[in-house]
Motif scaffolding. Structure first.
Motif, PDB file in Angstrom:
ATOM      1  N   PHE A 138       0.833  -1.202   0.000  1.00 50.38           N
ATOM      2  CA  PHE A 138       0.000   0.000   0.000  1.00 50.38           C
ATOM      3  C   PHE A 138       0.869   1.254   0.000  1.00 50.38           C
ATOM      4  N   ARG A 139       1.906   1.254   0.793  1.00 50.79           N
ATOM      5  CA  ARG A 139       2.770   2.435   0.899  1.00 50.79           C
ATOM      6  C   ARG A 139       3.856   2.454  -0.174  1.00 50.79           C
TER       7      ARG A 139
ATOM      8  N   CYS B 230     -18.699  -4.828  -6.477  1.00 52.37           N
ATOM      9  CA  CYS B 230     -18.231  -3.472  -6.789  1.00 52.37           C
ATOM     10  C   CYS B 230     -16.870  -3.476  -7.472  1.00 52.37           C
ATOM     11  N   ASP B 231     -16.632  -2.400  -8.221  1.00 56.51           N
ATOM     12  CA  ASP B 231     -15.302  -2.087  -8.718  1.00 56.51           C
ATOM     13  C   ASP B 231     -14.578  -1.332  -7.602  1.00 56.51           C
ATOM     14  N   ALA B 232     -13.272  -1.202  -7.710  1.00 57.22           N
ATOM     15  CA  ALA B 232     -12.499  -0.466  -6.707  1.00 57.22           C
ATOM     16  C   ALA B 232     -11.805   0.717  -7.358  1.00 57.22           C
ATOM     17  N   ALA B 233     -12.104   1.919  -6.872  1.00 59.11           N
ATOM     18  CA  ALA B 233     -11.382   3.117  -7.305  1.00 59.11           C
ATOM     19  C   ALA B 233     -10.117   3.208  -6.453  1.00 59.11           C
ATOM     20  N   LEU B 234      -8.978   3.422  -7.107  1.00 62.50           N
ATOM     21  CA  LEU B 234      -7.681   3.414  -6.431  1.00 62.50           C
ATOM     22  C   LEU B 234      -7.036   4.786  -6.510  1.00 62.50           C
ATOM     23  N   TYR B 235      -6.361   5.167  -5.429  1.00 60.79           N
ATOM     24  CA  TYR B 235      -5.728   6.479  -5.327  1.00 60.79           C
ATOM     25  C   TYR B 235      -4.308   6.333  -4.810  1.00 60.79           C
ATOM     26  N   ARG B 236      -3.387   7.123  -5.365  1.00 63.60           N
ATOM     27  CA  ARG B 236      -1.977   7.070  -4.943  1.00 63.60           C
ATOM     28  C   ARG B 236      -1.751   7.691  -3.580  1.00 63.60           C
ATOM     29  N   LYS B 237      -2.629   8.611  -3.188  1.00 59.25           N
ATOM     30  CA  LYS B 237      -2.446   9.330  -1.928  1.00 59.25           C
ATOM     31  C   LYS B 237      -3.627   9.079  -0.996  1.00 59.25           C
TER      32      LYS B 237
ATOM     33  N   ALA C  13       2.040  -1.612 -12.513  1.00 57.33           N
ATOM     34  CA  ALA C  13       3.054  -0.560 -12.570  1.00 57.33           C
ATOM     35  C   ALA C  13       3.845  -0.329 -11.290  1.00 57.33           C
ATOM     36  N   GLY C  14       3.332  -0.664 -10.146  1.00 56.78           N
ATOM     37  CA  GLY C  14       4.080  -0.462  -8.917  1.00 56.78           C
ATOM     38  C   GLY C  14       3.742   0.826  -8.195  1.00 56.78           C
ATOM     39  N   TYR C  15       2.563   1.385  -8.466  1.00 59.24           N
ATOM     40  CA  TYR C  15       2.130   2.587  -7.755  1.00 59.24           C
ATOM     41  C   TYR C  15       1.735   2.243  -6.322  1.00 59.24           C
ATOM     42  N   PRO C  16       1.998   3.149  -5.383  1.00 60.74           N
ATOM     43  CA  PRO C  16       1.405   2.968  -4.065  1.00 60.74           C
ATOM     44  C   PRO C  16      -0.115   3.139  -4.196  1.00 60.74           C
ATOM     45  N   VAL C  17      -0.870   2.410  -3.416  1.00 56.56           N
ATOM     46  CA  VAL C  17      -2.324   2.577  -3.349  1.00 56.56           C
ATOM     47  C   VAL C  17      -2.619   2.939  -1.906  1.00 56.56           C
ATOM     48  N   GLN C  18      -2.778   4.252  -1.651  1.00 59.21           N
ATOM     49  CA  GLN C  18      -2.894   4.720  -0.279  1.00 59.21           C
ATOM     50  C   GLN C  18      -4.319   5.030   0.152  1.00 59.21           C
ATOM     51  N   SER C  19      -5.283   4.894  -0.772  1.00 61.85           N
ATOM     52  CA  SER C  19      -6.701   4.932  -0.409  1.00 61.85           C
ATOM     53  C   SER C  19      -7.509   4.255  -1.501  1.00 61.85           C
ATOM     54  N   ASN C  20      -8.689   3.777  -1.122  1.00 60.61           N
ATOM     55  CA  ASN C  20      -9.569   3.101  -2.076  1.00 60.61           C
ATOM     56  C   ASN C  20     -11.030   3.360  -1.719  1.00 60.61           C
TER      57      ASN C  20
END
Length: 131
Positions: A77-78, A91-98, A118-125
């Protein structure tokens, strides 16, 4: 694998994941496509699961609800998600980097499975598009 087959697999994967190319919904490699129907890589029903390494390696982390701050849990996540499964029930999941739903990455469609993202952090969903 010949180029025509590789392109066909890529196009089929994009269609399967809803035509998006970001976050967990990125085009999967052939191995991930082949495992879609039979193996959720240990991800329980109702959860969005992520791994820090390609091909579902490393410590799996999972979420079941909306989360403003996944960074507090560390790990993928971090530091960056390299594999993921949306085994959500409806449901689908909306993903956010911050944290706090900032810096939108994209949607992980319900049923999406990808062993090479890609290796992005996912810090909220947030769970969205529920049916």
């Amino acid at each position: 694998m010949n180029a025509r087959r590789r392109i066909g697999i890529g196009i089929a994967t994009l269609a399967l994941l809803g035509g998006t190319t970001s976050g967990i919904a990125a085009a999967a490699d052939q191995g991930a496509v082949g495992t879609r129907a039979t193996n959720w890589h240990g991800c329980p029903a109702g959860y969005l699961c992520v791994w820090p390494k390609k091909n579902f390696k490393g410590h799996m982390q999972k979420v079941k609800a909306n989360n403003r701050n996944l960074a507090q849990y560390g790990g993928a996540f971090r530091n960056g998600v390299r594999s993921g499964v949306n085994h959500g029930r409806s449901c689908d999941a909306a993903l956010y980097r911050k944290t706090n739903y900032r810096s939108y990455i994209g949607i992980a469609k319900r049923g999406a499975i990808d062993g090479n993202v890609a290796g992005y952090p996912v810090q909220s969903n947030k769970w969205v598009n529920c049916r």
